[in-house]
Scaffold this motif. Sequence first.
Motif, PDB file in Angstrom:
ATOM      1  N   GLY A  10      21.588  85.433   2.482  1.00  0.00           N
ATOM      2  CA  GLY A  10      21.276  84.331   1.564  1.00  0.00           C
ATOM      3  C   GLY A  10      22.315  84.232   0.470  1.00  0.00           C
ATOM      4  O   GLY A  10      23.473  84.624   0.658  1.00  0.00           O
ATOM      5  N   VAL A  12      22.743  85.922  -2.179  1.00  0.00           N
ATOM      6  CA  VAL A  12      23.299  87.212  -2.595  1.00  0.00           C
ATOM      7  C   VAL A  12      23.985  87.931  -1.423  1.00  0.00           C
ATOM      8  O   VAL A  12      25.118  88.398  -1.533  1.00  0.00           O
ATOM      9  N   GLY A  13      23.291  88.004  -0.287  1.00  0.00           N
ATOM     10  CA  GLY A  13      23.815  88.750   0.858  1.00  0.00           C
ATOM     11  C   GLY A  13      25.131  88.190   1.383  1.00  0.00           C
ATOM     12  O   GLY A  13      26.073  88.941   1.662  1.00  0.00           O
ATOM     13  N   VAL A  30      23.432  90.280   8.845  1.00  0.00           N
ATOM     14  CA  VAL A  30      22.266  90.081   9.718  1.00  0.00           C
ATOM     15  C   VAL A  30      21.263  89.182   8.999  1.00  0.00           C
ATOM     16  O   VAL A  30      20.996  89.379   7.813  1.00  0.00           O
ATOM     17  N   ASP A  31      20.719  88.222   9.750  1.00  0.00           N
ATOM     18  CA  ASP A  31      19.650  87.400   9.158  1.00  0.00           C
ATOM     19  C   ASP A  31      18.692  87.005  10.272  1.00  0.00           C
ATOM     20  O   ASP A  31      19.114  86.756  11.401  1.00  0.00           O
ATOM     21  N   LYS A  36      20.550  79.724  10.528  1.00  0.00           N
ATOM     22  CA  LYS A  36      21.579  80.147   9.575  1.00  0.00           C
ATOM     23  C   LYS A  36      22.710  80.885  10.296  1.00  0.00           C
ATOM     24  O   LYS A  36      23.896  80.637  10.053  1.00  0.00           O
ATOM     25  N   CYS A  84      19.443  92.890   1.369  1.00  0.00           N
ATOM     26  CA  CYS A  84      19.615  91.708   0.510  1.00  0.00           C
ATOM     27  C   CYS A  84      18.586  90.631   0.839  1.00  0.00           C
ATOM     28  O   CYS A  84      18.837  89.438   0.653  1.00  0.00           O
ATOM     29  N   VAL A 103      12.209  95.464   6.681  1.00  0.00           N
ATOM     30  CA  VAL A 103      13.620  95.747   6.951  1.00  0.00           C
ATOM     31  C   VAL A 103      13.871  97.266   6.902  1.00  0.00           C
ATOM     32  O   VAL A 103      14.603  97.805   7.737  1.00  0.00           O
ATOM     33  N   THR A 122      16.772  92.318  -5.889  1.00  0.00           N
ATOM     34  CA  THR A 122      16.145  92.731  -7.143  1.00  0.00           C
ATOM     35  C   THR A 122      14.716  93.180  -6.860  1.00  0.00           C
ATOM     36  O   THR A 122      13.920  92.430  -6.314  1.00  0.00           O
ATOM     37  N   GLU A 151      22.622  93.468  -8.202  1.00  0.00           N
ATOM     38  CA  GLU A 151      23.665  92.437  -8.295  1.00  0.00           C
ATOM     39  C   GLU A 151      23.548  91.699  -9.620  1.00  0.00           C
ATOM     40  O   GLU A 151      22.455  91.513 -10.131  1.00  0.00           O
ATOM     41  N   PHE A 259      16.241  81.336  -9.028  1.00  0.00           N
ATOM     42  CA  PHE A 259      15.387  82.276  -8.300  1.00  0.00           C
ATOM     43  C   PHE A 259      15.380  83.660  -8.929  1.00  0.00           C
ATOM     44  O   PHE A 259      14.733  84.562  -8.423  1.00  0.00           O
ATOM     45  N   ARG A 327      15.564  76.232  -6.451  1.00  0.00           N
ATOM     46  CA  ARG A 327      14.433  77.129  -6.678  1.00  0.00           C
ATOM     47  C   ARG A 327      14.141  77.254  -8.180  1.00  0.00           C
ATOM     48  O   ARG A 327      15.023  77.555  -8.960  1.00  0.00           O
TER      49      ARG A 327
HETATM   50  C1  UDX Z   1      17.470  87.702  -2.784  1.00  0.00           C
HETATM   51  C2  UDX Z   1      16.361  88.241  -3.684  1.00  0.00           C
HETATM   52  O1  UDX Z   1      15.302  87.326  -3.704  1.00  0.00           O
HETATM   53  C3  UDX Z   1      16.812  88.488  -5.064  1.00  0.00           C
HETATM   54  O2  UDX Z   1      15.792  89.047  -5.822  1.00  0.00           O
HETATM   55  C4  UDX Z   1      17.904  89.426  -5.038  1.00  0.00           C
HETATM   56  O3  UDX Z   1      18.424  89.613  -6.299  1.00  0.00           O
HETATM   57  C5  UDX Z   1      18.926  89.053  -4.027  1.00  0.00           C
HETATM   58  O4  UDX Z   1      18.400  88.681  -2.771  1.00  0.00           O
HETATM   59  P1  UDX Z   1      18.742  85.361  -2.455  1.00  0.00           P
HETATM   60  O5  UDX Z   1      19.930  85.902  -1.772  1.00  0.00           O
HETATM   61  O6  UDX Z   1      18.925  84.248  -3.436  1.00  0.00           O
HETATM   62  O7  UDX Z   1      17.964  86.487  -3.303  1.00  0.00           O
HETATM   63  O8  UDX Z   1      17.632  84.988  -1.377  1.00  0.00           O
HETATM   64  P2  UDX Z   1      17.786  84.038  -0.092  1.00  0.00           P
HETATM   65  O9  UDX Z   1      18.905  83.057  -0.290  1.00  0.00           O
HETATM   66  O10 UDX Z   1      16.413  83.553   0.210  1.00  0.00           O
HETATM   67  O11 UDX Z   1      18.273  85.059   1.036  1.00  0.00           O
HETATM   68  C6  UDX Z   1      17.491  85.978   1.672  1.00  0.00           C
HETATM   69  C7  UDX Z   1      17.847  85.980   3.156  1.00  0.00           C
HETATM   70  O12 UDX Z   1      17.181  87.055   3.798  1.00  0.00           O
HETATM   71  C8  UDX Z   1      17.453  84.704   3.879  1.00  0.00           C
HETATM   72  O13 UDX Z   1      18.585  84.167   4.543  1.00  0.00           O
HETATM   73  C9  UDX Z   1      16.394  85.166   4.880  1.00  0.00           C
HETATM   74  O14 UDX Z   1      16.428  84.432   6.093  1.00  0.00           O
HETATM   75  C10 UDX Z   1      16.764  86.610   5.069  1.00  0.00           C
HETATM   76  N1  UDX Z   1      15.676  87.491   5.563  1.00  0.00           N
HETATM   77  C11 UDX Z   1      14.492  87.525   4.906  1.00  0.00           C
HETATM   78  C12 UDX Z   1      15.894  88.301   6.655  1.00  0.00           C
HETATM   79  O15 UDX Z   1      16.960  88.265   7.260  1.00  0.00           O
HETATM   80  N2  UDX Z   1      14.900  89.130   7.063  1.00  0.00           N
HETATM   81  C13 UDX Z   1      13.698  89.186   6.452  1.00  0.00           C
HETATM   82  O16 UDX Z   1      12.838  89.954   6.864  1.00  0.00           O
HETATM   83  C14 UDX Z   1      13.479  88.360   5.331  1.00  0.00           C
END
Ligand code: UDX
Length: 432
Positions: A10, A12-13, A30-31, A36, A84, A103, A122, A151, A259, A327
Amino acid sequence: MQKVAIIGAGYVGLVTGACFAHLGNKVVCVDNDLKKIKMLNAGKIPIYEPGLDRIVRQARKKKKITFTSNIGPAVQNSDIVFICVNTPPKDDGGADLSYVENVSREIAKNLKRYCLIVEKSTVPVQTGERVYQTILDHVRGVEFDVASNPEFLREGSAIEDFLAPDRVVIGVSSARAEKLLRQLYAPLKARMVVTDIKSAEIIKHASNSFLATKISFINSVARVCDAVGADVEKVAEGMGLDPRIGASFLKAGIGFGGFCFPKDLAAFLHMSHALGVPFNLLKEVLEINETQKQYYVKLIEKVLWNLRGKKVAMLGLAFKGNTDDMRFAPSIDIIEALQKEGVTIQAYDPQAMERAKPVLRGVKYAKDAYEACKGADAVALVTDWKEFKDLDWKRIKKSLHQPVILDGRNFLSPQEMKKLGFNYHAIGRKAF
Ligand code: UDX
Ligand code: UDX
């Protein structure tokens, strides 16, 4: 060069993975969102983040970054795994850590050799212990460490924040984990803060809570300025020059969104209650932030007199400039409150309109700021996009039904706007 897996691609990741790849590591992101991963594998970036497309493109070319939905091989082939995934807020304000737990279990099942698992999402203090226990319960005879590496990436300047950080915080419980993280971050030559895992977790929540407190503080000062006809921008300047206070995060406006701040404050407050040490200052910070949006709506009402049947041009929708993230965007509550009073909204945002559409109903989306302003009774500027400063405001004035600007970000120059003949209003700036 280290082999790094990022779980959760996402905001952050993806930035974290791309930057580690940029520094020469071999990264797999990985997601579990297949759409995505498909986009990323087709060379497209699912979010708007300045500079991200370029470093992802370069890293892909050098075969330093790959994308997959298959967590198993990614973990098996990595020395360091970053968690992440998102940690959304629950109704009671606590953080939903079920993704982190799932995870952690998946990681444990796939550990074949020593690995360092790092929480970057976080999370409330003591999550590291939970992650450690969860992995321990599911792993088979493999050594591992858990660490925390919060982060501090602001959306819109996340790449810069990653590559030139004020500090890198690592919370570790072994010398081996510390060494691995120090090596990974060595190219940045950053100031390192090395501590235990719980302190690192608290650093993150406390930092965001402190920054948000500054914003609610200045927004309260702005209300006092409004009450007496003083100028909050000058007050902030006068305060901020004192290095003990600092100038940043003293911008008054419609309150913070995104967020991180709203959810991190709520989670920190919730955790403090659970620990029997209620941090009620944060309750007030959140309350001020909620009422700041209503304060802005009241300003609009005061200036426009009757709201029913009026047209308002919303400039910006995202929770701040340089991002498409909707968000917890203050624009959502503001627009809904205005619509309830019978106002028609004509909106434009340079990047966030696609993400806004599923969230905001009954809004007319314009192709540019000029179209949004056509025939409107007021311009409500709610996101600090630089391009709004550079608009042809003369042209806008001609196309408006009445020349009213309600600057929710104290973003434009009051003098210039007055010179152009606008009836200009902002937050805590009655002195003009
Ligand atoms: C997230 C957290 O919410 C935040 O608190 C932290 O500081 C950083 O990570 P963000 O990267 O903004 O923030 O979230 P988002 O853009 O929703 O990304 C999370 C990703 O994880 C999504 O792409 C989602 O598909 C993925 N995910 C979620 C997985 O791959 N597996 C899961 O089990 C859950
Ligand atoms: C935040 C943290 O700053 C960052 O370190 C990381 O922890 C993720 O969360 P982000 O939410 O991307 O970053 O944006 P930030 O620049 O911190 O702004 C948050 C909100 O506060 C925005 O809505 C912004 O418009 C508002 N804000 C910021 C103000 O209203 N006034 C200010 O002076 C600063």
